[in-house]
Design an enzyme around this catalytic site. Structure first.
Site, PDB file in Angstrom:
ATOM      1  N   THR A  98      -4.905   5.443   7.143  1.00 46.79           N
ATOM      2  CA  THR A  98      -5.760   4.381   6.639  1.00 46.79           C
ATOM      3  C   THR A  98      -5.232   3.024   7.089  1.00 46.79           C
ATOM      4  O   THR A  98      -5.594   1.990   6.511  1.00 46.79           O
ATOM      5  CB  THR A  98      -5.855   4.403   5.102  1.00 46.79           C
ATOM      6  OG1 THR A  98      -4.521   4.331   4.559  1.00 46.79           O
ATOM      7  CG2 THR A  98      -6.538   5.665   4.612  1.00 46.79           C
ATOM      8  N   ALA A  99      -4.392   3.029   8.128  1.00 50.01           N
ATOM      9  CA  ALA A  99      -3.738   1.801   8.571  1.00 50.01           C
ATOM     10  C   ALA A  99      -4.386   1.248   9.836  1.00 50.01           C
ATOM     11  O   ALA A  99      -5.227   0.358   9.776  1.00 50.01           O
ATOM     12  CB  ALA A  99      -2.245   2.050   8.777  1.00 50.01           C
ATOM     13  N   ARG A 100      -4.012   1.805  10.994  1.00 49.02           N
ATOM     14  CA  ARG A 100      -4.501   1.292  12.270  1.00 49.02           C
ATOM     15  C   ARG A 100      -4.682   2.443  13.246  1.00 49.02           C
ATOM     16  O   ARG A 100      -3.794   3.292  13.380  1.00 49.02           O
ATOM     17  CB  ARG A 100      -3.510   0.270  12.840  1.00 49.02           C
ATOM     18  CG  ARG A 100      -3.513  -1.042  12.061  1.00 49.02           C
ATOM     19  CD  ARG A 100      -2.207  -1.788  12.170  1.00 49.02           C
ATOM     20  NE  ARG A 100      -2.261  -3.030  11.405  1.00 49.02           N
ATOM     21  CZ  ARG A 100      -2.032  -3.116  10.099  1.00 49.02           C
ATOM     22  NH1 ARG A 100      -1.738  -2.023   9.397  1.00 49.02           N
ATOM     23  NH2 ARG A 100      -2.092  -4.291   9.483  1.00 49.02           N
ATOM     24  N   ILE A 128       0.834  -1.201   0.000  1.00 45.21           N
ATOM     25  CA  ILE A 128       0.000   0.000   0.000  1.00 45.21           C
ATOM     26  C   ILE A 128       0.869   1.251   0.000  1.00 45.21           C
ATOM     27  O   ILE A 128       0.664   2.176  -0.789  1.00 45.21           O
ATOM     28  CB  ILE A 128      -0.954   0.007   1.209  1.00 45.21           C
ATOM     29  CG1 ILE A 128      -1.895  -1.192   1.156  1.00 45.21           C
ATOM     30  CG2 ILE A 128      -1.756   1.309   1.252  1.00 45.21           C
ATOM     31  CD1 ILE A 128      -2.725  -1.386   2.412  1.00 45.21           C
ATOM     32  N   GLU A 183     -15.182   1.015  16.533  1.00 51.97           N
ATOM     33  CA  GLU A 183     -15.904   1.263  15.288  1.00 51.97           C
ATOM     34  C   GLU A 183     -17.320   0.715  15.363  1.00 51.97           C
ATOM     35  O   GLU A 183     -17.493  -0.489  15.630  1.00 51.97           O
ATOM     36  CB  GLU A 183     -15.152   0.617  14.113  1.00 51.97           C
ATOM     37  CG  GLU A 183     -13.797   1.237  13.871  1.00 51.97           C
ATOM     38  CD  GLU A 183     -13.068   0.685  12.661  1.00 51.97           C
ATOM     39  OE1 GLU A 183     -12.005   1.218  12.311  1.00 51.97           O
ATOM     40  OE2 GLU A 183     -13.553  -0.307  12.059  1.00 51.97           O
ATOM     41  N   ASP A 204      -9.500   6.641   8.315  1.00 50.59           N
ATOM     42  CA  ASP A 204     -10.475   5.615   7.961  1.00 50.59           C
ATOM     43  C   ASP A 204     -10.618   4.579   9.074  1.00 50.59           C
ATOM     44  O   ASP A 204     -11.382   3.626   8.923  1.00 50.59           O
ATOM     45  CB  ASP A 204     -10.025   4.920   6.663  1.00 50.59           C
ATOM     46  CG  ASP A 204     -11.080   3.996   6.073  1.00 50.59           C
ATOM     47  OD1 ASP A 204     -12.257   4.398   6.043  1.00 50.59           O
ATOM     48  OD2 ASP A 204     -10.724   2.887   5.630  1.00 50.59           O
ATOM     49  N   HIS A 218     -14.033   3.025   7.679  1.00 54.56           N
ATOM     50  CA  HIS A 218     -13.231   1.825   7.392  1.00 54.56           C
ATOM     51  C   HIS A 218     -13.604   1.237   6.029  1.00 54.56           C
ATOM     52  O   HIS A 218     -13.922   0.051   5.900  1.00 54.56           O
ATOM     53  CB  HIS A 218     -13.403   0.778   8.490  1.00 54.56           C
ATOM     54  CG  HIS A 218     -12.177  -0.074   8.674  1.00 54.56           C
ATOM     55  ND1 HIS A 218     -11.693  -0.444   9.888  1.00 54.56           N
ATOM     56  CD2 HIS A 218     -11.325  -0.620   7.767  1.00 54.56           C
ATOM     57  CE1 HIS A 218     -10.604  -1.179   9.750  1.00 54.56           C
ATOM     58  NE2 HIS A 218     -10.358  -1.289   8.455  1.00 54.56           N
ATOM     59  N   ILE A 219     -13.514   2.086   5.014  1.00 52.99           N
ATOM     60  CA  ILE A 219     -13.921   1.695   3.667  1.00 52.99           C
ATOM     61  C   ILE A 219     -12.733   1.542   2.722  1.00 52.99           C
ATOM     62  O   ILE A 219     -12.923   1.365   1.516  1.00 52.99           O
ATOM     63  CB  ILE A 219     -14.912   2.722   3.071  1.00 52.99           C
ATOM     64  CG1 ILE A 219     -14.291   4.129   3.050  1.00 52.99           C
ATOM     65  CG2 ILE A 219     -16.221   2.717   3.840  1.00 52.99           C
ATOM     66  CD1 ILE A 219     -15.116   5.151   2.290  1.00 52.99           C
ATOM     67  N   GLY A 220     -11.515   1.578   3.258  1.00 56.38           N
ATOM     68  CA  GLY A 220     -10.331   1.533   2.398  1.00 56.38           C
ATOM     69  C   GLY A 220     -10.343   0.378   1.421  1.00 56.38           C
ATOM     70  O   GLY A 220     -10.098   0.544   0.222  1.00 56.38           O
ATOM     71  N   ASP A 248      10.706   2.817   6.625  1.00 55.29           N
ATOM     72  CA  ASP A 248      10.344   1.408   6.776  1.00 55.29           C
ATOM     73  C   ASP A 248      11.579   0.689   7.307  1.00 55.29           C
ATOM     74  O   ASP A 248      12.645   0.773   6.690  1.00 55.29           O
ATOM     75  CB  ASP A 248       9.916   0.804   5.427  1.00 55.29           C
ATOM     76  CG  ASP A 248       9.252  -0.549   5.587  1.00 55.29           C
ATOM     77  OD1 ASP A 248       9.897  -1.451   6.172  1.00 55.29           O
ATOM     78  OD2 ASP A 248       8.111  -0.729   5.148  1.00 55.29           O
TER      79      ASP A 248
END
Length: 314
Positions: free
Chosen positions: A233-235, A155, A264, A259, A282-284, A174
């Protein structure tokens, strides 16, 4: 042949045809409540006598695994396993299979969309026009901005490539520093302090930390550039929410677009209601294409473990 539990919300709300391959292979399918994330009580009712489990992001407790007396494999329709009690599963000898990179395009595109929305104040403009106004806030451009990408997996690399095409100066962090391939020379690895200090926009695409502590805590927020935009959009656990709210209130962070939430759907009046927060549900990975790819991979993994043909659909 066996019984397979299906719990991802995207699959229970409207079961896709890809699940039919499990039935064709002789497996019985058991679904949790359609379109809802199952809680522990429901899972405890469903898991006994289940041989396989196609699981989503719902939290799975050790008690649930203890009740799953026949379970031999959990197949995720994504790559994350933060919701699973890995030590317990390993002790039981239950295999974990993941659909690696299946939803990478959907999540990456949403991350870019959230970034554009934050840069151009799109929620504020949309709501203003809908209410009869004509708001025209001055935005900012991504071209020429410094974009920091935290996590260079499937991603993160897609996101980095899109922002490089936009003309941004893209930095990446990373610990594994995977090969950037065609992005070499257009995306540069740096250490975390440099990324925090230089980036106008930071987007998160990494797993949870080993100890579960937030990666973006008060100290990290203090190092970020004043007026930076943060996208997640991860965690949800990567962010110290209390510290983030303080940074938003103080104007240090211009906007937070996310997201993912710890709970949730999030509680009313919480972080999602903050005027500088852009929140999605949470629609990623919730696109036709991502769901199809992830389901195909998850079904393949189940069939490989439980028996059946990988190309039963033809």
């Amino acid at each position: 042949m066996g019984r397979v539990l299906i719990t991802p919300r995207s699959l229970t709300a409207s079961p896709p045809p890809e699940l039919g391959r499990l039935r064709e292979a002789g497996h019985d399918l058991i679904f949790s409540t359609p379109g809802e994330m199952p809680g522990e009580a429901e899972l405890l009712e469903l898991v006994p006598e289940v041989d396989g489990w196609l699981a989503g992001v719902e939290p799975v407790s050790p008690a649930v695994i203890a009740a799953a007396n026949r379970l031999s494999v959990i197949s995720r329709n994504g790559s994350g396993v933060d919701n699973l009690p890995m030590a317990v599963l390993e002790k039981r000898g239950i295999k974990i299979a993941r659909a690696m990179a299946a939803n990478a395009t959907g999540v990456a595109e949403l991350a870019v969309g959230l970034t554009v929305a934050a840069c151009r104040h799109l929620p504020e403009v949309c709501h203003g026009v809908r209410d009869g106004g004509w708001p025209r806030p001055k935005g900012r451009e991504i071209e020429g901005a410094v974009v920091g990408v935290l996590g260079a997996g499937a991603i993160g690399r897609k996101v980095a490539g899109i922002f490089a095409e936009f003309g941004a100066d893209v930095l990446a962090v990373d610990p594994c520093r995977p090969d950037l391939g065609r992005l070499a020379g257009r995306v540069r690895y740096v250490d975390l302090p440099e990324l925090l200090e230089r980036s106008d926009i930071i987007t998160l695409h990494c797993p949870a930390t080993a100890d579960g502590s937030p990666l973006i805590d008060a100290a990290a927020l203090a190092r970020m550039r004043k007026g930076a935009i943060l996208v997640n959009t991860a965690r949800a656990g990567l962010i110290d929410e209390a510290a983030l709210v303080a940074a938003l209130d103080a104007g240090r962070i211009a906007a937070y677009a996310t997201d993912v939430f710890v709970l949730e759907p999030p509680a009313a009046g919480g972080l999602a209601a903050h005027p500088k927060v852009i929140a999605t549900s949470h629609i990623g990975g919730l696109t036709d294409e991502s769901v199809r790819r992830a389901t195909d991979q998850a079904v393949d993994n189940l069939l490989a473990c439980l028996g059946g043909t990988l190309d039963a659909a033809g």
